[in-house]
Design a protein around this motif. Structure first.
Motif, mmCIF file in Angstrom:
data_model
loop_
_atom_site.group_PDB
_atom_site.id
_atom_site.type_symbol
_atom_site.label_atom_id
_atom_site.label_comp_id
_atom_site.label_asym_id
_atom_site.label_seq_id
_atom_site.Cartn_x
_atom_site.Cartn_y
_atom_site.Cartn_z
ATOM 1 N N THR A 96 0.835 -1.206 0.000
ATOM 2 C CA THR A 96 0.000 0.000 0.000
ATOM 3 C C THR A 96 0.868 1.253 0.000
ATOM 4 O O THR A 96 0.613 2.204 -0.756
ATOM 5 C CB THR A 96 -0.918 0.014 1.240
ATOM 6 O OG1 THR A 96 -1.767 -1.130 1.209
ATOM 7 C CG2 THR A 96 -1.757 1.279 1.276
ATOM 8 N N MET A 100 1.070 4.228 -2.915
ATOM 9 C CA MET A 100 0.793 5.627 -2.610
ATOM 10 C C MET A 100 2.022 6.503 -2.822
ATOM 11 O O MET A 100 1.909 7.660 -3.247
ATOM 12 C CB MET A 100 0.289 5.748 -1.167
ATOM 13 C CG MET A 100 -1.057 5.089 -0.913
ATOM 14 S SD MET A 100 -2.411 5.804 -1.884
ATOM 15 C CE MET A 100 -2.531 7.440 -1.153
ATOM 16 N N THR A 104 0.963 8.286 -6.591
ATOM 17 C CA THR A 104 0.087 9.401 -6.233
ATOM 18 C C THR A 104 0.938 10.625 -5.928
ATOM 19 O O THR A 104 2.057 10.485 -5.418
ATOM 20 C CB THR A 104 -0.788 9.074 -5.005
ATOM 21 O OG1 THR A 104 0.043 8.944 -3.852
ATOM 22 C CG2 THR A 104 -1.569 7.792 -5.222
ATOM 23 N N HIS A 110 -6.005 11.248 0.762
ATOM 24 C CA HIS A 110 -6.876 10.204 0.216
ATOM 25 C C HIS A 110 -8.141 10.110 1.039
ATOM 26 O O HIS A 110 -8.294 10.772 2.071
ATOM 27 C CB HIS A 110 -6.156 8.849 0.209
ATOM 28 C CG HIS A 110 -5.611 8.444 1.553
ATOM 29 N ND1 HIS A 110 -6.389 7.922 2.549
ATOM 30 C CD2 HIS A 110 -4.346 8.521 2.057
ATOM 31 C CE1 HIS A 110 -5.643 7.670 3.612
ATOM 32 N NE2 HIS A 110 -4.399 8.028 3.350
ATOM 33 N N SER A 111 -9.062 9.315 0.578
ATOM 34 C CA SER A 111 -10.291 8.960 1.292
ATOM 35 C C SER A 111 -11.126 10.177 1.663
ATOM 36 O O SER A 111 -11.162 11.166 0.938
ATOM 37 C CB SER A 111 -9.949 8.117 2.538
ATOM 38 O OG SER A 111 -9.243 6.953 2.162
ATOM 39 N N GLU A 114 -9.559 13.776 1.681
ATOM 40 C CA GLU A 114 -9.371 14.428 0.384
ATOM 41 C C GLU A 114 -10.681 15.026 -0.118
ATOM 42 O O GLU A 114 -10.685 16.106 -0.714
ATOM 43 C CB GLU A 114 -8.825 13.427 -0.636
ATOM 44 C CG GLU A 114 -8.555 14.051 -1.993
ATOM 45 C CD GLU A 114 -7.870 13.117 -2.963
ATOM 46 O OE1 GLU A 114 -7.643 13.528 -4.118
ATOM 47 O OE2 GLU A 114 -7.555 11.969 -2.580
ATOM 48 N N LYS A 134 -5.266 4.730 -5.958
ATOM 49 C CA LYS A 134 -5.819 4.894 -4.612
ATOM 50 C C LYS A 134 -6.847 3.820 -4.294
ATOM 51 O O LYS A 134 -6.916 3.326 -3.155
ATOM 52 C CB LYS A 134 -6.434 6.289 -4.466
ATOM 53 C CG LYS A 134 -5.389 7.390 -4.354
ATOM 54 C CD LYS A 134 -6.005 8.758 -4.205
ATOM 55 C CE LYS A 134 -4.920 9.833 -4.070
ATOM 56 N NZ LYS A 134 -5.475 11.199 -3.925
ATOM 57 N N TYR A 156 -14.628 8.261 -1.352
ATOM 58 C CA TYR A 156 -13.655 8.873 -2.269
ATOM 59 C C TYR A 156 -14.005 8.553 -3.722
ATOM 60 O O TYR A 156 -13.992 9.435 -4.594
ATOM 61 C CB TYR A 156 -12.245 8.382 -1.957
ATOM 62 C CG TYR A 156 -11.277 8.628 -3.087
ATOM 63 C CD1 TYR A 156 -10.758 9.903 -3.316
ATOM 64 C CD2 TYR A 156 -10.901 7.597 -3.958
ATOM 65 C CE1 TYR A 156 -9.884 10.138 -4.369
ATOM 66 C CE2 TYR A 156 -10.035 7.828 -5.010
ATOM 67 C CZ TYR A 156 -9.529 9.100 -5.210
ATOM 68 O OH TYR A 156 -8.679 9.337 -6.264
ATOM 69 N N VAL A 360 -5.138 3.468 3.659
ATOM 70 C CA VAL A 360 -6.092 4.099 2.747
ATOM 71 C C VAL A 360 -7.504 3.577 3.002
ATOM 72 O O VAL A 360 -7.897 2.534 2.491
ATOM 73 C CB VAL A 360 -5.684 3.863 1.282
ATOM 74 C CG1 VAL A 360 -6.656 4.569 0.338
ATOM 75 C CG2 VAL A 360 -4.266 4.358 1.038
#
Length: 458
Positions: A96, A100, A104, A110-111, A114, A134, A156, A360
């Motif tokens: 993960t 990221m 990114t 994120h999530s 964001e 993501k 998201y 995430v």
């Protein structure tokens, strides 16, 4: 002759009079209609269903991958091979972190965070280039045992789809303000689909940007998109409540007193948890370490929470993963109050380890589940009541209300996702008390106070 001419001119005079009246009153009618339809709401009858269908299909795919395929296999392996939990989570979290870090622009954005930041600071604009990385990072976080669930990628994913569709549908007289509406509209659709709870999706998305206000302008589009998204997912996976359990037929005044006390206790616990989480999150954001190393450390700590709980209590209840199955285990199987309170502590610690380091997803289900465990233990040891479902539901609503500052969504979610509609009044009391005693502490650092204070920091 004069009488004939008079008869001939009478219709002309009447027509002239009618035209004068039309010229006089038509501007008023036009003004009234222009005011009535000033927001051009009819465009959402076309745009919102597109957001709902698209979001519903994407979230259905994510749910099938994680809940239908990945997590059941991983959970079964973990329960038979406890030694695999720590290395499995370290490896998954490291992957993960690599996704990221290298795919990114900002691995810490994120999530839900964001989405809220985009709503307040970027006029609803979400960068779509890291969209699929993501979502993949969310799958590796949740599907291999991170203490989180599907609400993060769902909110998201729906919000990003809404923001992206704004660029494709601008021919329908969409302005800059409409992009924020479509962002919230998509978030509502994502929440609605993943929990099979359309009203929850609407209310949560409207409450999400603010601690004590609503994003009122997105109400009607969110309503349409949420229902369409729910129907889309239900056509594949069914529309039954996600956490269905029996509800009590009634409650007493004594129960309402105990529910208020439970809300007080849960609100204080939630306040301590949220403050701890925010401090841990800020620390890891500022920590000078490669992002994948941070995530690997989080995987280690999350795995230790899972192994530690299983080593003490055994069984199949485990405080890691999306934990949808744990709701039924807590409510339908007997667990001692000590085990339930311990589960809550390990679950909150695992959630901090998962999301505090940058995992995430989001913590809606962890808070929901922790509140349910605390409520059940409260019913068993303090109230000595057989109606454990009632207190579990109040604990669930109270923790969500205090942690996310979304009291209405918390109560609606308990009613929709559990089928416990008889719990609405007690849940409202518990959620209100928990919201009040927890103050402004929120799991989201980007929530604002209310609409007319957009310049204030949380």
């Amino acid at each position: 002759m004069k009488q004939t001419k008079a008869l001939d001119t009478a219709p002309q005079q009447r027509r002239a009079t009618r035209h004068q009246m039309l010229r006089r009153y038509l501007p008023h009618v036009h003004e009234d209609l222009a005011a009535t339809y000033s927001r051009d709401l009819h465009k959402w009858l076309f745009i919102a269903p597109i957001i709902g269908v698209t979001t519903g299909l994407v979230i259905t795919a994510i749910a099938v991958i994680i809940l239908g395929r990945l997590w059941p296999a991983v959970l079964g392996y973990y329960l038979h091979h406890h030694w695999a939990i720590v290395p499995g989570l370290v490896a998954a979290f490291a992957i993960t972190g690599l996704i990221m870090q290298y795919f990114t622009p900002d691995p810490d954005e994120h999530s839900t965070e964001e989405v809220i930041r985009s709503y307040h600071e970027h006029e609803g604009n979400i960068d779509m280039r890291p969209f699929f990385p993501k979502l993949l990072a969310a799958i590796t976080t949740v599907g291999f045992g991170g203490s989180a669930a599907l609400e993060g990628p769902s909110i998201y994913g729906g919000a990003a789809i809404g923001s992206w569709l704004w660029t494709k549908l601008r021919r329908f007289k969409l302005d800059e303000r409409d992009r924020r509406i479509m962002l919230i509209c998509g978030a509502a659709a994502g929440m609605s689909a993943v929990f099979r709870a359309p009203l929850t999706g609407i209310v949560f998305a409207l409450e999400m940007p603010y601690k004590d206000d609503l994003a009122h302008e997105a109400l009607m589009p969110s309503l349409i998109a949420s229902v369409i998204s729910y129907v889309t997912m239900a056509s594949f996976l069914g529309g039954q409540p996600l956490f269905n359990f029996a509800s009590a037929a009634s409650f007493t005044h004594r129960d309402l007193f105990w529910c208020a006390l439970l809300g007080l206790i849960v609100g204080l616990i939630a306040m301590v948890f949220v403050i701890t989480f925010r401090r841990v999150r800020v620390y890891f954001v500022r920590l000078a370490m490669p992002h994948w190393c941070k995530l690997a450390l989080g995987g280690l700590l999350t795995g230790l929470c899972g192994v530690g709980f299983l080593w003490i209590f055994g069984g199949t209840l485990v405080p890691i993963g999306p934990n949808y199955e744990a709701v039924g285990a807590i409510l339908n199987q007997h667990h001692s109050s000590l085990e339930l309170i311990s589960f809550s502590g390990f679950k909150l610690a695992a959630t901090v380890a998962t999301l505090g380091v940058g995992g995430v997803s989001a913590m809606f289900v962890p808070l929901f589940l922790t509140g349910g465990a605390i409520g059940t233990a409260f019913a068993q040891s303090v109230v000595h009541s057989r109606a454990v479902e009632l207190y579990a539901a109040v604990g669930m609503a109270s923790f969500i209300s205090a942690g996310y500052k979304t009291p209405l969504a918390a109560v609606v979610f308990v009613a929709e996702a559990t089928g416990g509609h008889a719990f609405i009044i007690p849940a409202l009391i518990g959620a209100a008390v928990a919201y009040a005693v927890s103050g402004d502490a929120s799991a989201s650092g980007d929530q604002r106070l209310h609409e007319n204070r957009k310049g204030e920091a949380a």
